[in-house]
Write an enzyme that holds these catalytic residues in place. Structure first.
Site, PDB file in Angstrom:
ATOM      1  N   CYS A   1       0.299   6.106  -5.314  1.00  0.00           N
ATOM      2  CA  CYS A   1      -0.733   7.313  -5.520  1.00  0.00           C
ATOM      3  C   CYS A   1      -0.005   8.630  -5.814  1.00  0.00           C
ATOM      4  CB  CYS A   1      -1.888   7.344  -4.245  1.00  0.00           C
ATOM      5  SG  CYS A   1      -2.803   5.986  -4.093  1.00  0.00           S
TER       6      CYS A   1
ATOM      7  N   CYS B   1      -6.750   1.252 -22.298  1.00  0.00           N
ATOM      8  CA  CYS B   1      -6.052   1.354 -21.032  1.00  0.00           C
ATOM      9  C   CYS B   1      -5.004   2.429 -21.396  1.00  0.00           C
ATOM     10  CB  CYS B   1      -5.651   0.550 -20.195  1.00  0.00           C
ATOM     11  SG  CYS B   1      -4.472  -0.672 -21.120  1.00  0.00           S
TER      12      CYS B   1
ATOM     13  N   CYS C   1       4.924   5.849  -0.399  1.00  0.00           N
ATOM     14  CA  CYS C   1       4.418   4.801  -1.306  1.00  0.00           C
ATOM     15  C   CYS C   1       4.402   5.365  -2.650  1.00  0.00           C
ATOM     16  CB  CYS C   1       3.065   4.369  -0.924  1.00  0.00           C
ATOM     17  SG  CYS C   1       2.255   3.280  -2.233  1.00  0.00           S
TER      18      CYS C   1
END
Length: 414
Positions: A71, A372, A68
């Site tokens: 992360c 951000c 994935c």
């Protein structure tokens, strides 16, 4: 040819970097000090094997780790990982010639992410697969567990796969389910559906609505247009209960949001009036209104409408004036901000350059800047500092756990 390299540091995107005579080589899922082996292709190490692991390497908690793409830093111990995020802020400021005291990174716990963007595809066996993209690939990795996500989202994965099925009606559709856990249940907005041929058929719409009812969704929408709503999705911002617009922006993690709100409110205490710019649906507006009147503005008209609708939901607030306005094309000028002695900004990743340029001409003595993107923040911070503001406080916030993404809240004074 297989090469053996030593990782010198972790770069801004979360990959380990080895310095070689031919230039830097990026090695995913590696840590400083590790000896690694693999094939170098176009500046990247492929099929990475960790020969000598770092003492800071820990066992990842997700069964999908490595495949994935969500992360990239789950293998790093908490203390050095959080310090690395702090260092990313320092480096961004240093590139603009700014030195500042940077507080330790605020950690957020696993299981606290209330928003996920889940991609849906039909597998070779006909099953509906739900998950995230693989690292540096368009390939979908089916996800059955997600340690960063609110357990309510994870528990709904099977039902959400059934909700996704009708949106795969057209072969060119590549739907993404933007799922949010709200006070009244899950809110799902679907994007990426082929609409040039007329959108969903009537049959597909009815199947989607039936699947939404079976999943007990609060609302199901298509690119911000509501298909069915059993209950108005709501969120709490300070003392207010706010109706969330379909497809509207919301901070990803409540603990991270709380950390940023707490610092913003503390910074403006004593102000006579606060401007909350890029206010969204009122994440900061309502907590700020507990201490001073607020002028709120944002370019997203549905978000501003939601903010206005929620003003009467809480007692004891100071007056709130809200307006829909494109702050990139039409920033609020000093005249518009008259009476405001504190300004709070929470812009998107591009930052708030045009709006920041207006602030030196105001009477504001305090500016709270939530960001951000450390790079665009540092650019705008340089402008404020050159105009006489002092960067008093910078706090990194780990809103997106185990990713290279860094949030921050800062306070300027003059």
């Amino acid at each position: 040819m297989t090469e053996t390299l030593t990782i010198a540091r972790v770069g801004a995107q979360g990959d380990g970097i080895a310095d070689t005579p031919g230039g830097p080589v990026f090695a995913p899922l590696t840590l400083p000090g590790e000896t690694v082996r693999g094939e170098v292709r176009e500046g990247r190490l492929e099929a990475v094997e960790v020969v000598t692991p770092s003492p800071e390497r820990i066992a990842p908690v997700s069964p999908h780790y490595g495949e994935c793409g969500g992360c990239s830093l789950q293998h790093w111990a908490a203390a050095p990982y959080l310090e690395w995020k702090r260092e990313q802020v320092r480096l961004a400021l240093a590139r603009e010639g700014i030195e500042a005291e940077i507080e330790p990174t605020v950690a957020t716990p696993p299981g606290s992410r209330r928003r996920l963007a889940l991609h849906a595809r039909r597998g070779a066996d006909g099953r509906i697969l739900l998950g995230f993209k693989a690292r540096r690939s368009w390939r979908l990795v089916e996800v059955t567990e997600c340690p960063i996500a609110d357990p309510r989202l994870v528990a709904a994965f099977p039902a959400l796969a059934r909700v996704a099925e009708p949106f795969l009606e057209h072969p060119k559709s590549a739907p993404t389910l933007h799922v949010t856990a709200t006070l009244t249940g899950l809110d799902v907005d679907v994007t990426g559906v082929e609409r040039r041929t007329g959108g969903l058929s009537r049959d597909a719409q009815m199947r989607a609505i039936a699947a939404a009812a079976e999943a007990d969704l609060a609302r199901l929408s298509l690119a911000g247009e509501t298909l069915v709503m059993a209950r108005q999705p709501t969120v709490a911002f300070g003392p207010a209960t706010v109706p969330l617009p379909a497809g509207g922006f919301l901070q990803a993690s409540p603990p991270a949001e709380a950390a940023m709100v707490e610092r913003a409110v503390a910074a403006v205490k004593g102000a006579k009036k606060v401007a909350d710019l890029f206010c969204g649906a009122g994440t900061f507006t309502f907590p700020l209104a507990t201490v001073a009147p607020v002028l709120a503005a944002d370019g997203a008209a549905p978000a501003v409408a939601a903010l206005k609708a929620a003003v009467g939901s809480a007692r004891g607030l100071k007056p709130i004036e809200a307006q829909a306005r494109d702050l990139f094309r039409r920033p609020l000028a000093p005249y518009d901000l008259r009476g405001c002695d504190a300004v709070v900004l929470d812009p998107p990743r591009a930052g708030a350059l045009e709006q920041t340029r207006q602030l030196p001409g105001t009477k504001a003595s305090t500016v709270v800047y939530i960001s951000c993107n450390p790079a665009s923040f540092a650019r705008d911070a340089r402008l404020l500092i050159d105009a006489g503001f002092r960067l008093e406080q910078v706090t990194p916030v780990d809103q997106f756990l185990w990713s290279a993404h860094v949030e921050l809240v800062s306070v300027f004074r003059r």
